[in-house]
Design an enzyme around this catalytic site. Structure first.
Site, PDB file in Angstrom:
ATOM      1  CB  SER A 174     -17.795  70.158  66.897  1.00  0.00           C
ATOM      2  OG  SER A 174     -17.654  71.556  66.766  1.00  0.00           O
ATOM      3  CG  ASN A 175     -15.723  72.755  62.637  1.00  0.00           C
ATOM      4  OD1 ASN A 175     -15.161  73.729  63.123  1.00  0.00           O
ATOM      5  ND2 ASN A 175     -16.975  72.812  62.170  1.00  0.00           N
ATOM      6  CG  HIS A 176      -9.940  70.743  65.110  1.00  0.00           C
ATOM      7  ND1 HIS A 176      -9.828  70.471  66.459  1.00  0.00           N
ATOM      8  CD2 HIS A 176      -9.776  69.561  64.472  1.00  0.00           C
ATOM      9  CE1 HIS A 176      -9.600  69.180  66.621  1.00  0.00           C
ATOM     10  NE2 HIS A 176      -9.576  68.598  65.429  1.00  0.00           N
ATOM     11  CB  ALA A 214     -16.058  76.121  60.595  1.00  0.00           C
TER      12      ALA A 214
END
Ligand code: C5P
Length: 226
Positions: free
Chosen positions: A29-31, A96
């Site tokens: 995943s991402n932030h 995102a």
């Protein structure tokens, strides 16, 4: 107090990160915090729109008056976006989205291998959700607004992305600036949009995401009315 159902344009917004399963307990995943997308949803309701928010996993409350659809992966977000976009007047892709997912998520928890110090994952490309929405036939294509997180040559890369993905407007932010963007409550942005004769732009100074969202939605709804 419940808000009266809006009769304004239907606005569909994607927000937050996506989660790409590696096995039943792990993911890539991402932030992304989802704050910008949620602020856009609240701003659109405040400006009279009917809003559907397609949200990846985030820890934010659903803004008043917003219909929220929760998804995890890019493939799920893609399915919901392409289902809802043909009914929308405006589509804002703020999520995102992970560029890649595991080519073969394991059915059972991956075991640590005793015979090797390395593990190789094979990833495959996720669908480009916003580009597919922007490629819908004219009679079912909403006005499409995308985001671009850049670290250099903001204007040039944003204009490239506007053209390449066939967007109507792009919101570019400089993610190299400390205290702005990812996870933060503040953001600055360069807005670029198409006109009959070319591209116009406006620079938005650092400000709370809630305020920036109002300016973005106002600009998008203006384009919708011309
Ligand atoms: O190409 P890039 O990821 O920088 O483009 C960002 C824009 O494209 C954002 O609006 C984002 O929501 C959207 N996007 C998407 N699907 C993807 C990748 C990005 O909708 N797979």
């Amino acid at each position: 107090r419940a808000l009266a159902p809006s009769r304004g344009p239907h606005v569909v917004i994607t927000a937050g990160p996506t989660r790409e399963a590696l096995d039943p307990v792990r993911y890539l995943s991402n932030h992304s915090s989802g704050k910008m997308g949620y602020a856009l949803a609240a701003a659109a309701v405040a400006q009279g729109a009917r809003v559907t928010l397609i949200s990846g996993p985030v820890g934010l409350p659903t803004p008043q008056g917003v219909t929220r659809i929760d998804v995890e992966s890019a493939v799920q977000m893609h399915t919901e976006a392409l289902r809802l976009a043909p009914d929308a007047a405006l589509f804002i892709g703020c999520a995102a989205v992970a560029d890649y997912r595991s080519a073969s998520p394991a059915e059972h928890k991956l075991k640590k291998q005793e015979d090797s110090d390395t593990l190789t994952l094979t990833l495959i490309k996720n669908p480009d959700i916003i580009a597919e929405v922007a490629a819908l036939p004219a009679d079912s294509r909403p006005l499409v607004v995308g985001f671009a997180a850049e670290t250099q040559q903001i204007e040039r890369y944003a204009a490239d992305k506007l053209a390449r993905k066939n967007l109507d407007m792009i919101v570019a932010n400089d993610v190299s600036q400390a205290g702005l963007g990812f996870g933060s409550d503040e953001n600055a942005a360069l807005l670029l949009w198409r006109t009959a004769t070319g591209i116009e732009q406006r620079s938005e100074p650092p400000q709370p995401k809630t305020q920036l969202a109002q300016g973005i939605v106002r600009q998008a709804l203006t384009l919708l009315s011309v």
